[in-house]
Scaffold this active site. Structure first.
Site, mmCIF file in Angstrom:
data_model
loop_
_atom_site.group_PDB
_atom_site.id
_atom_site.type_symbol
_atom_site.label_atom_id
_atom_site.label_comp_id
_atom_site.label_asym_id
_atom_site.label_seq_id
_atom_site.Cartn_x
_atom_site.Cartn_y
_atom_site.Cartn_z
ATOM 1 N N ASN A 13 0.833 -1.207 0.000
ATOM 2 C CA ASN A 13 0.000 0.000 0.000
ATOM 3 C C ASN A 13 0.866 1.254 0.000
ATOM 4 O OD1 ASN A 13 -3.072 -0.355 0.219
ATOM 5 N ND2 ASN A 13 -2.291 -1.967 1.528
ATOM 6 N N ARG A 64 3.416 1.661 25.825
ATOM 7 C CA ARG A 64 2.993 2.235 24.541
ATOM 8 C C ARG A 64 3.342 3.714 24.470
ATOM 9 N NH1 ARG A 64 -0.105 -0.956 21.336
ATOM 10 N NH2 ARG A 64 -1.039 -2.774 22.343
ATOM 11 N N MET A 89 0.876 -2.318 12.114
ATOM 12 C CA MET A 89 0.188 -3.269 12.970
ATOM 13 C C MET A 89 0.335 -2.968 14.462
ATOM 14 S SD MET A 89 -1.173 -4.847 10.620
ATOM 15 C CE MET A 89 -1.942 -6.324 11.216
ATOM 16 N N ARG A 90 0.449 -1.697 14.809
ATOM 17 C CA ARG A 90 0.457 -1.343 16.229
ATOM 18 C C ARG A 90 -0.790 -0.539 16.554
ATOM 19 N NH1 ARG A 90 3.091 -4.472 19.005
ATOM 20 N NH2 ARG A 90 3.405 -2.984 20.684
ATOM 21 N N LEU A 92 -2.555 2.341 18.398
ATOM 22 C CA LEU A 92 -2.060 3.631 18.899
ATOM 23 C C LEU A 92 -2.960 4.111 20.033
ATOM 24 C CD1 LEU A 92 -1.401 5.066 15.347
ATOM 25 C CD2 LEU A 92 0.366 4.495 17.056
ATOM 26 N N ASN A 106 -6.111 5.395 7.744
ATOM 27 C CA ASN A 106 -5.748 3.978 7.814
ATOM 28 C C ASN A 106 -6.545 3.214 6.772
ATOM 29 O OD1 ASN A 106 -4.597 1.536 8.933
ATOM 30 N ND2 ASN A 106 -6.606 1.138 9.819
ATOM 31 N N HIS A 108 -8.146 -0.561 6.043
ATOM 32 C CA HIS A 108 -8.521 -1.774 6.768
ATOM 33 C C HIS A 108 -9.184 -2.729 5.770
ATOM 34 C CE1 HIS A 108 -9.828 -4.245 10.145
ATOM 35 N NE2 HIS A 108 -11.018 -4.282 9.605
ATOM 36 N N SER A 135 -11.615 -0.598 3.370
ATOM 37 C CA SER A 135 -12.095 0.735 3.763
ATOM 38 C C SER A 135 -10.920 1.612 4.148
ATOM 39 C CB SER A 135 -13.031 0.631 4.986
ATOM 40 O OG SER A 135 -14.094 -0.282 4.752
ATOM 41 N N ASP A 144 -10.255 0.986 14.272
ATOM 42 C CA ASP A 144 -10.960 0.789 12.989
ATOM 43 C C ASP A 144 -12.347 1.428 13.008
ATOM 44 O OD1 ASP A 144 -9.639 -2.566 12.981
ATOM 45 O OD2 ASP A 144 -8.754 -0.720 12.194
ATOM 46 N N GLU A 173 -7.229 -2.222 -2.752
ATOM 47 C CA GLU A 173 -6.630 -1.323 -1.754
ATOM 48 C C GLU A 173 -5.681 -0.342 -2.444
ATOM 49 O OE1 GLU A 173 -4.799 -3.363 1.539
ATOM 50 O OE2 GLU A 173 -6.354 -4.892 1.551
HETATM 51 C C1 GRF Z 1 -3.226 -5.322 3.783
HETATM 52 O O1 GRF Z 1 -4.203 -6.328 3.805
HETATM 53 C C2 GRF Z 1 -3.837 -4.066 4.365
HETATM 54 O O2 GRF Z 1 -5.241 -4.022 4.207
HETATM 55 C C3 GRF Z 1 -3.523 -4.179 5.823
HETATM 56 O O3 GRF Z 1 -2.209 -4.729 5.855
HETATM 57 C C4 GRF Z 1 -2.103 -5.672 4.772
HETATM 58 C C5 GRF Z 1 -0.732 -5.608 4.156
HETATM 59 O O4 GRF Z 1 -0.551 -4.324 3.619
HETATM 60 N N1 GRF Z 1 -3.603 -2.898 6.433
HETATM 61 P P1 GRF Z 1 0.841 -3.900 2.873
HETATM 62 O O5 GRF Z 1 1.045 -4.867 1.728
HETATM 63 O O6 GRF Z 1 1.968 -4.023 3.889
HETATM 64 O O7 GRF Z 1 0.588 -2.501 2.419
#
Ligand code: GRF
Length: 195
Positions: A13, A64, A89-90, A92, A106, A108, A135, A144, A173
């Site tokens: 992304n 955190r 993937m954290r 916040l 973000n 999702h 989204s 989310d 995405e």
């Molecule tokens: C994707 O499924 C995205 O929707 C989620 O993380 C996954 C990997 O994203 N947020 P990327 O390839 O690291 O951008």
């Protein structure tokens, strides 16, 4: 507008967002930051000539706030106007999210408000849904849960697995996020709906 993109993994992304910010686009990528040292997206950002940073969350353990203090310091050096979480993937804290309110997006992989959290594709299949998707939303303290800025829909097909569905959603995405970022950078919050 100056855009910082936060990643934890491959950064597909991030690549789509960075590649979209060219020509008359009102935004430019100024930083790609990962909480994971060696995340694949870091090398991809460097290959695109985008400055990168790593703030490893592990030394901070459960603190955190301390992690986010380090995160904020790294971000301030790049002075972004907009943060794009892209496979970040954290979770916040409310404090950090409030400090960036209205300036943090973000993506999702579900049709929010359905399937907040993890394992979204498996859950949609298990529920017997006929559609899935992704989204883009403004980040608020509710995981989310912020205002939706765009959605893209794909069909769920007979025999789909989480992997085959993810493979159908991910390219959407890469279309949706850049479209939303362009509007958002122009101050337009009208939702992007694909297809
Ligand atoms: C994707 O499924 C995205 O929707 C989620 O993380 C996954 C990997 O994203 N947020 P990327 O390839 O690291 O951008």
């Amino acid at each position: 507008k100056r855009v910082a993109i936060l990643i934890s993994g491959g950064g597909s992304n991030m690549v789509a967002l960075a590649e979209s910010m060219v020509g008359d686009h009102p935004a430019r990528p100024v930083l790609v930051l990962s909480n994971v040292p060696g995340a694949g997206g870091l090398a991809r950002a460097q290959a695109m000539g985008i400055p990168t940073a790593v703030v490893d969350h592990r030394p901070f353990g459960k603190d955190r706030a301390a992690f986010e203090t380090a995160l904020q310091a790294a971000l301030e050096r790049a002075d972004p106007d907009i943060l794009c979480l892209a496979g970040f993937m954290r979770v916040l804290t409310e404090g950090f999210v409030t400090a960036w309110a209205g300036r943090m997006l973000n993506i999702h992989p579900s049709l929010l408000p359905k399937y907040r959290g993890l394992d979204t594709h498996a859950r949609a299949i298990a529920a017997g849904d006929t559609q899935a998707g992704c989204s883009v939303h403004e980040v608020t303290a509710e995981l989310d849960g912020g205002p939706i800025l765009g959605q893209a829909r794909v069909p769920i097909l007979q025999g789909d697995t989480a992997e085959t569905l993810a493979a159908r959603v991910l390219p959407m995405e890469h279309l949706l996020y850049p479209a939303v970022l362009r509007r958002f950078a122009e101050g337009d919050k009208s939702p992007v709906l694909l297809p």
